[in-house]
Design a protein around this motif. Structure first.
Motif, PDB file in Angstrom:
ATOM      1  N   LEU A 168     -33.477 -89.439  20.932  1.00  0.00           N
ATOM      2  CA  LEU A 168     -32.638 -88.266  20.666  1.00  0.00           C
ATOM      3  C   LEU A 168     -31.214 -88.679  20.306  1.00  0.00           C
ATOM      4  O   LEU A 168     -30.594 -88.101  19.415  1.00  0.00           O
ATOM      5  N   LEU A 200     -17.277 -75.595  19.463  1.00  0.00           N
ATOM      6  CA  LEU A 200     -17.842 -74.269  19.753  1.00  0.00           C
ATOM      7  C   LEU A 200     -16.725 -73.250  19.980  1.00  0.00           C
ATOM      8  O   LEU A 200     -16.806 -72.114  19.521  1.00  0.00           O
ATOM      9  N   ALA A 209     -15.020 -72.313  16.733  1.00  0.00           N
ATOM     10  CA  ALA A 209     -15.878 -71.408  15.970  1.00  0.00           C
ATOM     11  C   ALA A 209     -15.815 -69.997  16.542  1.00  0.00           C
ATOM     12  O   ALA A 209     -15.665 -69.021  15.807  1.00  0.00           O
ATOM     13  N   THR A 238     -26.009 -72.764  11.030  1.00  0.00           N
ATOM     14  CA  THR A 238     -26.928 -73.873  11.284  1.00  0.00           C
ATOM     15  C   THR A 238     -26.170 -75.201  11.348  1.00  0.00           C
ATOM     16  O   THR A 238     -26.457 -76.047  12.205  1.00  0.00           O
ATOM     17  N   ILE A 289     -23.014 -75.727  12.192  1.00  0.00           N
ATOM     18  CA  ILE A 289     -22.283 -75.815  13.466  1.00  0.00           C
ATOM     19  C   ILE A 289     -23.243 -76.220  14.577  1.00  0.00           C
ATOM     20  O   ILE A 289     -22.981 -77.148  15.350  1.00  0.00           O
ATOM     21  N   SER A 290     -24.383 -75.511  14.650  1.00  0.00           N
ATOM     22  CA  SER A 290     -25.323 -75.771  15.741  1.00  0.00           C
ATOM     23  C   SER A 290     -25.829 -77.205  15.689  1.00  0.00           C
ATOM     24  O   SER A 290     -25.891 -77.897  16.710  1.00  0.00           O
ATOM     25  N   VAL A 293     -23.000 -79.644  16.774  1.00  0.00           N
ATOM     26  CA  VAL A 293     -22.769 -79.638  18.226  1.00  0.00           C
ATOM     27  C   VAL A 293     -23.954 -80.268  18.950  1.00  0.00           C
ATOM     28  O   VAL A 293     -23.784 -81.040  19.898  1.00  0.00           O
ATOM     29  N   LEU A 294     -25.152 -79.948  18.473  1.00  0.00           N
ATOM     30  CA  LEU A 294     -26.356 -80.532  19.075  1.00  0.00           C
ATOM     31  C   LEU A 294     -26.320 -82.045  18.984  1.00  0.00           C
ATOM     32  O   LEU A 294     -26.594 -82.753  19.959  1.00  0.00           O
ATOM     33  N   ASN A 307     -23.888 -83.485  21.376  1.00  0.00           N
ATOM     34  CA  ASN A 307     -24.409 -83.433  22.741  1.00  0.00           C
ATOM     35  C   ASN A 307     -25.455 -84.514  22.985  1.00  0.00           C
ATOM     36  O   ASN A 307     -25.491 -85.131  24.056  1.00  0.00           O
ATOM     37  N   PHE A 308     -26.310 -84.753  21.991  1.00  0.00           N
ATOM     38  CA  PHE A 308     -27.309 -85.811  22.119  1.00  0.00           C
ATOM     39  C   PHE A 308     -26.624 -87.164  22.272  1.00  0.00           C
ATOM     40  O   PHE A 308     -27.012 -87.986  23.106  1.00  0.00           O
ATOM     41  N   ASP A 363     -25.196 -87.461  25.751  1.00  0.00           N
ATOM     42  CA  ASP A 363     -26.220 -87.729  26.752  1.00  0.00           C
ATOM     43  C   ASP A 363     -26.698 -89.178  26.669  1.00  0.00           C
ATOM     44  O   ASP A 363     -26.897 -89.840  27.687  1.00  0.00           O
ATOM     45  N   ARG A 370     -24.171 -91.432  28.121  1.00  0.00           N
ATOM     46  CA  ARG A 370     -24.157 -91.374  29.587  1.00  0.00           C
ATOM     47  C   ARG A 370     -25.280 -92.230  30.163  1.00  0.00           C
ATOM     48  O   ARG A 370     -25.065 -93.019  31.070  1.00  0.00           O
ATOM     49  N   GLN A 378     -31.222 -93.650  35.688  1.00  0.00           N
ATOM     50  CA  GLN A 378     -32.365 -94.212  34.965  1.00  0.00           C
ATOM     51  C   GLN A 378     -33.248 -93.088  34.474  1.00  0.00           C
ATOM     52  O   GLN A 378     -33.641 -92.244  35.246  1.00  0.00           O
ATOM     53  N   GLY A 379     -33.596 -93.117  33.204  1.00  0.00           N
ATOM     54  CA  GLY A 379     -34.509 -92.117  32.671  1.00  0.00           C
ATOM     55  C   GLY A 379     -33.867 -90.829  32.273  1.00  0.00           C
ATOM     56  O   GLY A 379     -32.699 -90.644  32.240  1.00  0.00           O
TER      57      GLY A 379
END
Lengths: 313, 320
Positions: free
Chosen positions: A48, A243, A246, A287, A289-290, A293-294, A297-298, A301, A304, A312-313
């Motif tokens: 991802l 976000l 927007a 679309t 924007i989404s 942002v997606l 965020n991926f 993550d 992190r 882990q995981g």
């Protein structure tokens, strides 16, 4: 005595096949680590996060190279081409005053990403400058900074942003200042919390006994050990600020309408006729924007997971 | 327990006071005559210059800053918020008419998102690593990445304009009296408001549940031969619940922020809608008062969360 025979071949299991594959790779010399840092490889193994990085790069590059990709000026009004559906000439169609929407989305991306990333970086700088030092030094300075951040953070963020917009007025610079002012608290707290635990490490004690000055210890020797979570925080707040920009621009209270941003393009969708019959005015930009942002965020993550050994995981 | 509550309240009071002071400072610094939001404009219009000056003196506007602040503050505590600069309506009555709409929306969204979010989060945690878990994780990510107003627009287009199942916006129509009549108006805004919240709760409930399931007492329960569903629900979920309760409190700012935008999209006549129009018309007294009330709501919610956490988890109240 009966002679007992053992079967020389037994049924091959899934584990055998897996083991063979691994040894084949070892012989081919592929099993060794590709080099590079462990965190970097871990990030690349997160599907991802890689997808996010690709989408992110594509959108950022198209925004940067906007003049090469579209011949249209995002602000040029063409009254002979109002509200045209997508075509070869206008990929995303045109809006109510005949402005090319593809070009507006690309140029709008420049401003939206600038606001999002710029405010996130500025907020991080403020938060780190305060948090790293006060977290290390402690005492009344630390208590004061903590109280101030508590006051800022007890406001719901949109309420505080709108409050400041009504006082300072609408402009691009003001919006970034407001985002910085309302967003520094989160990263300050995280930086401070990291400092509180790093402060107990022995190397810090050693540096102190060498007589290094406090700012030098805090910023040069302790800060680098807190960079992982800080990067994650910057990524995630970039997503949040985009976000918010927007949303504010959609309400007509963000960046002034004369500057194209993603939110400003969506602003016209408040008109129900546009919403119902001119889907190309709001659907593509929504679309984009989404997706953006997606993807951020991926990436956040993935960062992190890659930088935090406890997760882990 | 009582000392814990008292200590929390004592921490809160100076902070609430400091915030009131800052808001008053903002009010003083913004342009506009202070008289205009302290006095009913009808009365103000019928005065001449001398009367106005006398009024200023009697209101204490010539007095030092801290005296004026104290007067404003005592008024505030008694529920006297002053007057709006547009139309001169008392701010207290604006809030009284607008608040029920917002509370209705927020309550439905809060309940819906909590139930759905916990449910999905627990399902996700129990099937960790499976396809269900991955799909739910990505959906949760989508939920926090798509702007809520964009959800709102799509919902209006599909369910209101094209299918015609629900009204486009507003809270009720003339002649609609009962909640049942108004229900169709409530569906779309509350669902859209729930989406973002649900995604947050789900992610939180998942990690909290995973954390609980990895504890030793779960192994003990399993080894005692307790059925798996009982282990998960009675032993795991109960422990996982504490952080989720905390999250409900932390969601209040998100809820307030989200409702500001959603109320605008659906023309819902709540506080958020009033706030936006006050920001647009630079009606500072209304802006400041609503902001102040929202902060107080957040502070109160955090206090309640602290108390609830202490009730659920004795380590919290005994630990400090």
């Amino acid at each position: 005595m009966a002679h007992q025979t053992y079967p020389t071949t037994r049924k091959r299991t899934r584990l055998d096949a897996q083991f063979d594959r691994i040894s084949a790779r070892e012989e081919a010399g592929e099993a060794r680590s590709k080099g590079g840092s462990r965190a970097f490889n871990k990030f690349l193994n997160n599907r991802l996060a890689v997808i996010g990085l690709i989408i992110f790069s594509v959108i950022v590059l198209t925004a940067i190279f906007a003049p090469l990709l579209t011949p249209y000026d995002p602000n040029r009004i063409d009254l002979r081409a109002m509200l045209q559906p997508p075509s070869w000439e206008h990929w995303f169609g045109t809006d109510r005053t005949g402005r090319d929407l593809f070009s507006r989305v690309l140029y709008g991306g420049r401003i939206s990403i600038l606001v999002g990333l710029g405010s996130a970086v500025l907020a991080a700088i403020v938060g780190i400058l305060i948090g790293v030092y006060t977290g290390y030094v402690g005492g009344w300075l630390d208590a004061l900074a903590m109280r101030v951040s508590e006051i800022f953070m007890s406001f719901p963020q949109i309420i505080l942003v709108l409050l400041l917009v009504s006082i300072l007025g609408q402009s691009l610079v003001n919006l970034m200042l407001i985002f910085t002012l309302t967003g520094w608290g989160g990263i300050y707290r995280m930086a401070r919390a990291r400092m509180l635990s790093i402060r107990e490490e022995e190397y810090v004690l050693a540096l102190r006994s060498f007589g290094l000055s406090r700012p030098l210890i805090a910023y040069k020797h302790m800060l680098p050990n807190a960079l992982g979570p800080i990067m994650v925080n910057i990524t995630l707040s970039t997503a949040a600020f985009i976000l918010q920009e927007a949303g504010l621009s959609f309400l007509g209270l963000g960046v002034p309408l004369s500057i194209p941003t993603w939110g400003n393009i969506l602003n016209v969708a408040q008109d129900l006729r546009v919403l119902q019959s001119n889907w190309w005015v709001w659907l593509p930009v929504g679309t984009v924007i989404s997706l953006f942002v997606l993807s951020v965020n991926f990436i956040g993550d993935g960062l992190r997971d890659a930088t935090d050994p406890s997760q882990q995981g | 327990m009582l000392t814990y509550i008292i200590r929390r309240v004592l921490i809160l009071i100076p902070m609430a006071f400091a915030i009131c002071f800052l808001v008053y400072l903002g009010l003083e610094l913004t342009p506009g005559d202070a008289v205009s939001h302290m006095i009913n404009p009808d009365a103000l219009g019928s005065m001449n210059a001398d009367q106005l000056e006398a009024l200023r003196q009697s209101l204490g506007l010539g007095q030092p800053f801290y005296v004026r602040f104290w007067a404003w503050f005592t008024n505030l505590i008694q529920g006297n918020f002053g007057y709006s600069m547009n139309g001169g309506v008392p701010i207290g009555s604006i809030i009284a008419t607008r608040l029920p709409a917002t509370l209705e929306l927020a309550a439905v969204a809060l309940v819906f998102s909590t139930v759905l979010g916990c449910l999905l989060g627990v399902v996700s945690a129990l099937s960790r690593g499976s396809r269900t878990d991955n799909v739910l994780t990505v959906i949760g990510m989508l939920g926090v990445s798509i702007p809520e107003f964009f959800f709102g627009l799509v919902a209006i287009l599909v369910f209101a304009l094209n299918l015609g199942w629900f009204p486009v916006g507003g809270r009720s129509m003339p002649g609609y009296m009962t909640l049942w009549d108004r229900l169709p108006h409530l569906v779309l805004p509350s669902l859209v408001l729930s989406i973002m919240l649900t995604a947050g709760v789900m992610r939180y409930a998942r990690s909290s549940m995973l954390d609980a399931l990895s504890r030793d007492f779960i192994k003990t329960a399993r080894s005692k031969g307790i059925p798996e569903w009982r282990v998960n629900l009675l032993h795991g979920f109960r422990v996982a619940l504490t952080p989720v309760v905390v999250l409900i409190g932390f969601r209040l700012p998100v809820l307030i922020g989200g409702s500001v935008i959603i109320e605008q999209v659906f023309q819902w006549p709540g506080i958020g809608n009033e706030f936006i129009s006050a920001v647009r018309s630079q009606d500072y007294p209304v802006v400041m008062t609503i902001a102040l009330l929202s902060v107080m709501a957040v502070l109160l919610a955090s206090l309640i969360v602290d108390i609830l956490t202490a009730v659920i988890d004795p380590r919290v109240r005994l630990g400090e």
